[in-house]
Design an enzyme around this catalytic site. Structure first.
Site, PDB file in Angstrom:
ATOM      1  N   CYS A   2       0.564  -1.205   0.022  1.00 57.18           N
ATOM      2  CA  CYS A   2       0.032  -0.017   0.028  1.00 57.18           C
ATOM      3  C   CYS A   2       0.949   1.128   0.044  1.00 57.18           C
ATOM      4  CB  CYS A   2      -0.852   0.036   1.290  1.00 57.18           C
ATOM      5  SG  CYS A   2      -1.877  -1.256   1.568  1.00 57.18           S
ATOM      6  N   ARG A  27       4.920   0.183  -6.164  1.00 55.46           N
ATOM      7  CA  ARG A  27       4.645  -0.751  -4.995  1.00 55.46           C
ATOM      8  C   ARG A  27       3.962  -1.826  -5.086  1.00 55.46           C
ATOM      9  NH1 ARG A  27       6.600   2.090  -0.290  1.00 55.46           N
ATOM     10  NH2 ARG A  27       5.452   1.086   0.913  1.00 55.46           N
ATOM     11  N   TRP A  75      -3.172  -2.730  -1.274  1.00 57.30           N
ATOM     12  CA  TRP A  75      -3.027  -3.849  -1.726  1.00 57.30           C
ATOM     13  C   TRP A  75      -3.780  -4.711  -0.815  1.00 57.30           C
ATOM     14  CZ3 TRP A  75       0.222  -8.120   0.299  1.00 57.30           C
ATOM     15  CH2 TRP A  75       0.809  -8.998  -0.761  1.00 57.30           C
ATOM     16  N   ASN A 101      -1.747   2.119   5.999  1.00 58.65           N
ATOM     17  CA  ASN A 101      -0.961   1.241   5.623  1.00 58.65           C
ATOM     18  C   ASN A 101      -0.527   0.547   6.758  1.00 58.65           C
ATOM     19  OD1 ASN A 101      -0.632   2.147   2.847  1.00 58.65           O
ATOM     20  ND2 ASN A 101       1.614   2.653   3.270  1.00 58.65           N
ATOM     21  N   GLY A 102      -0.624  -1.020   6.640  1.00 60.27           N
ATOM     22  CA  GLY A 102      -0.490  -1.972   7.812  1.00 60.27           C
ATOM     23  C   GLY A 102      -1.747  -2.708   8.181  1.00 60.27           C
ATOM     24  N   GLU A 481      18.760 -16.847  -6.426  1.00 60.41           N
ATOM     25  CA  GLU A 481      18.373 -15.503  -6.861  1.00 60.41           C
ATOM     26  C   GLU A 481      17.900 -15.619  -8.320  1.00 60.41           C
ATOM     27  OE1 GLU A 481      17.157 -13.183  -5.858  1.00 60.41           O
ATOM     28  OE2 GLU A 481      17.589 -11.594  -7.240  1.00 60.41           O
ATOM     29  N   LYS A 485      14.177 -14.543  -9.561  1.00 58.65           N
ATOM     30  CA  LYS A 485      13.969 -13.398 -10.369  1.00 58.65           C
ATOM     31  C   LYS A 485      13.083 -14.004 -11.725  1.00 58.65           C
ATOM     32  CE  LYS A 485      14.601 -10.775  -9.010  1.00 58.65           C
ATOM     33  NZ  LYS A 485      15.150 -10.130  -7.661  1.00 58.65           N
ATOM     34  N   GLU A 488       9.479 -14.546 -10.571  1.00 61.86           N
ATOM     35  CA  GLU A 488       8.426 -13.554 -10.019  1.00 61.86           C
ATOM     36  C   GLU A 488       8.434 -12.515 -11.464  1.00 61.86           C
ATOM     37  OE1 GLU A 488      10.099 -10.782  -7.370  1.00 61.86           O
ATOM     38  OE2 GLU A 488      12.244 -10.967  -8.095  1.00 61.86           O
ATOM     39  N   HIS A 504      19.822 -36.791  -6.707  1.00 62.35           N
ATOM     40  CA  HIS A 504      19.176 -37.115  -5.481  1.00 62.35           C
ATOM     41  C   HIS A 504      17.684 -36.898  -5.613  1.00 62.35           C
ATOM     42  CE1 HIS A 504      22.992 -37.921  -3.547  1.00 62.35           C
ATOM     43  NE2 HIS A 504      23.573 -37.026  -3.927  1.00 62.35           N
ATOM     44  N   LYS A 604       6.479  -4.388  -3.568  1.00 65.32           N
ATOM     45  CA  LYS A 604       7.839  -3.752  -3.508  1.00 65.32           C
ATOM     46  C   LYS A 604       8.247  -4.016  -2.039  1.00 65.32           C
ATOM     47  CE  LYS A 604      11.908  -2.369  -4.742  1.00 65.32           C
ATOM     48  NZ  LYS A 604      12.653  -3.487  -5.513  1.00 65.32           N
TER      49      LYS A 604
HETATM   50  C1  F6R Z   1      12.526  -9.933  -5.201  1.00 66.49           C
HETATM   51  C2  F6R Z   1      12.383  -9.064  -4.025  1.00 66.49           C
HETATM   52  C3  F6R Z   1      11.838  -9.397  -2.817  1.00 66.49           C
HETATM   53  C4  F6R Z   1      12.608  -8.312  -1.759  1.00 66.49           C
HETATM   54  C5  F6R Z   1      12.281  -8.855  -0.365  1.00 66.49           C
HETATM   55  C6  F6R Z   1      12.666  -8.240   0.815  1.00 66.49           C
HETATM   56  O1  F6R Z   1      12.841  -9.437  -6.388  1.00 66.49           O
HETATM   57  O2  F6R Z   1      12.615  -7.950  -4.387  1.00 66.49           O
HETATM   58  O3  F6R Z   1      12.054 -10.661  -2.601  1.00 66.49           O
HETATM   59  O4  F6R Z   1      13.859  -8.807  -1.716  1.00 66.49           O
HETATM   60  O5  F6R Z   1      10.639  -8.454  -0.165  1.00 66.49           O
HETATM   61  O6  F6R Z   1      12.573  -6.579   0.710  1.00 66.49           O
HETATM   62  P1  F6R Z   1      13.663  -5.848   1.431  1.00 66.49           P
HETATM   63  O7  F6R Z   1      15.107  -6.091   0.520  1.00 66.49           O
HETATM   64  O8  F6R Z   1      13.123  -4.432   1.010  1.00 66.49           O
HETATM   65  O9  F6R Z   1      13.707  -6.268   2.804  1.00 66.49           O
END
Ligand code: F6R
Length: 609
Positions: A2, A27, A75, A101-102, A481, A485, A488, A504, A604
């Site tokens: 949000c 976000r 959100w 937010n929250g 990673e 990537k 997502e 395995h 985000k």
């Molecule tokens: C993936 C991504 C998320 C963040 C995770 C932690 O591309 O961006 O997996 O890495 O939500 O976010 P931060 O780094 O802001 O704590």
């Protein structure tokens, strides 16, 4: 997640609020709305399920006049995405409007309590209780009322309140959720994220937990939880608006991938890893005492933590646990008084990482935070002298790229520093590593040259339904990673395996045409991974190898596609390999027509548990 915006000043609030929401739309959200108060002190609300563009069309058709207002991108957490559940929420009379937010954890109890007093609810959200609670408690002074209300609210919140009986101020408060104030030339701004106000001001004030702010045309007044006025703590943010715009790139994600040489340069150049360790928060004596390190983070930042484990264990010879923060915060832990805890977070607002950091602090162990967002909750919780910033600049795309690489490089810098402080690295090796770090931005620039090749490759591969990423040790850490990537942004099911694990179990899934991407940046381990690739090839897999020039020879006649990265010191080459793998995820997603910058179901900054 949000987003919140608020405005008070001399201009029409509506367009400014919508512009702020557009800036926050990266976000992730599913509905949007604004509330504006006109000269007759009437609050008009416009809100809708869907995108900010839809909201903009609605307010263009029927503008809400007024020079004070609040806005929100939601959100969904409590209640489906709908017009009704979108924020702002108001009390029954429409005299108090709230954006939040929250999560209000005791919203059910509060709802039952307020219904007894005749408050009527129209949405399924937890937020709506706040509007009714403020109405119920209102005593002619919104600041007092807010103070009473926060004594009754349990959970996390960033709140901005508009009250028709007090038309010259916005009332703001936060608890475990970010909220920033800005003030410039008679105009006040509130936002959950500084990017929403960068076009207006860079002088900002990050609220601390339970601090209340009154934002008016004359400035910001700050109050503690007891209602005492307290000193303001404005800071200047270095980021500028162009950092937060696309600058000619089709997507933020691509722009941010291409910004990595600069981000690396800033992160590396700001600290000396040989000789002068004044940037490092711990003295030689304290560094010498560290018995173990725990690094906790979520998602991509967790993958940087895993990379950090390998770097620190190899160079500083300290045992390291990389922990998923949401697990760490609740599981049974064995603490050591000489342990160091490191939290890693781009946003500095991730609820689970913040909770993990608090748990470590409660145990009295030393803490360190690695953050990208200045003044964020995690940075503040760790304390100024125990926070190391990555200088990646604003990361707007939901999928993290440049933040990951700067986190990982900072891990390497910590490892090199600790290694010397603890007498584990001799001067010559430290010197090699320093040189290697200095070369990294230039090598990253060279690596970006692979983009066209990767694009062509992805045009052939984008219909694949499953992808395995494999590697050993640091290459495995990067594979995790790479798999995250890809899944997502392209929605392709992808999984990372330590290469030696294939036989395995996972080999059972290998069939003709199955795509396997192998990361091979460490010469000493390449032969082993190549054996695993042979196993995959003999079962009909299609293999893409991301490798250094020197490993290329080891691949010899193997039937693979190859993406070659420049040679580097063996320990840091893996950092370069992140770049083609990010480009791979990006190009696959674009070829599949996905919304790269705002992937479905993702946000985000994950400020709720
Ligand atoms: C993936 C991504 C998320 C963040 C995770 C932690 O591309 O961006 O997996 O890495 O939500 O976010 P931060 O780094 O802001 O704590």
């Amino acid at each position: 997640m949000c987003g919140i915006v608020g405005y008070i000043g001399s201009r029409q609030a509506g367009p400014l609020l919508v512009e702020g929401l557009e800036r926050l739309s990266y976000r992730g959200y599913d509905s949007a709305g604004i509330a504006v108060m006109d000269q007759a002190q009437k609050i008009g609300v416009c809100k809708t399920k869907g995108k900010v563009e839809r909201l903009k069309e609605m307010v263009d058709k029927q503008p809400l006049a007024g020079k004070i207002g609040i806005g929100h991108t939601r959100w969904a957490t409590h209640g489906e995405p709908s017009d009704q559940n979108a924020h702002p929420h108001t009390d029954v009379q429409g005299e108090i409007a709230v954006v939040h937010n929250g999560i209000i954890e005791n919203h059910i109890q509060l709802r039952q309590y307020l219904e007894q007093y005749g408050e009527v609810f129209v949405s399924q959200t937890d937020t709506e209780v706040i509007a009714h609670l403020l109405h119920h408690l209102y005593d002619g002074n919104m600041l007092h009322t807010l103070q009473k209300a926060i004594g009754m609210l349990e959970g996390s919140y960033a709140l901005v309140v508009l009250c028709s009986r007090e038309p010259d101020a916005l009332y703001c408060v936060r608890n475990d959720n970010p909220l920033v104030m800005g003030f410039c030339n008679g105009e006040g701004f509130a936002a959950s994220d500084v990017t929403a106000m960068l076009s207006h001001t860079r002088n900002v004030l990050f609220l601390k937990d339970k601090e209340m702010a009154v934002l008016s045309r004359t400035g910001v007044k700050l109050f503690d939880v007891y209602g005492n006025e307290i000193e303001q703590h404005f800071v200047r943010v270095d980021w500028n608006l162009s950092d937060a715009q696309k600058g000619g790139y089709p997507h933020y994600m691509l722009k941010e991938i291409f910004e990595q040489p600069e981000a690396l340069q800033k992160t590396i150049a700001s600290r000396n890893v040989q000789g002068d360790f004044s940037w490092f928060p711990f003295s030689q004596e304290n560094a010498g005492k560290i018995s173990k390190i725990t690094i906790a983070a979520c998602g991509t930042a967790y993958h940087a933590a895993v990379m950090g484990k390998y770097f620190i264990e190899e160079l500083a010879h300290i045992p390291v646990n990389a922990e998923i923060a949401s697990e760490y915060r609740y599981r049974h832990l064995i603490f050591d008084e000489n342990e160091l805890f490191i939290a890693v977070s781009q946003s500095g607002e991730t609820a689970d990482t913040l909770a993990a950091l608090r748990r470590a602090k409660q145990k009295g162990i030393s803490v360190l935070a690695i953050c990208n967002a200045v003044g964020s909750s995690i940075a503040r919780e760790a304390g100024k002298s125990n926070t190391l910033y990555t200088y990646a600049g604003p990361e707007i795309a939901v999928a993290s790229t440049k933040a990951y690489l700067t986190q990982a490089v900072l891990m390497l810098m910590i490892a090199v520093t600790l290694g010397q402080m603890r007498g584990r690295l001799d001067t010559q090796r430290a010197h090699q590593l320093r040189e290697s770090l200095e070369q990294l931005p230039q090598k990253a620039e060279e690596t970006l040259g692979a983009f066209d090749q990767i694009q062509r490759l992805c045009d052939k591969l984008y219909q694949k339904k499953h992808v395995f990423f494999i590697g050993r040790e640091k290459d495995w850490a990067l594979s995790m990673e790479a798999a995250l990537k890809l899944k997502e942004v392209s929605y392709i099911f992808s999984e990372a395996y330590a290469a030696g694990e294939l036989k395995h179990g996972p080999l059972a899934l290998l069939e003709d045409g199955q795509l396997v991407v192998a990361v091979l940046t460490q010469k000493r381990l390449a032969e082993k991974t190549i054996n695993n690739l042979q196993e995959a090839l003999s079962r009909g897999a299609k293999v893409v190898a991301v490798c250094t020039k020197s490993v290329l020879q080891q691949l010899a006649e193997l039937n693979t596609e190859r993406i070659v990265i420049p040679d580097m010191d063996e320990i840091s080459a893996v950092l370069l390999a992140a770049i083609p793998l990010q480009m791979f995820a990006y190009c696959m997603a674009v070829a599949r027509g996905c919304d790269v910058d705002q992937p479905r179901n993702l946000a985000k900054s994950v400020t709720v548990e």
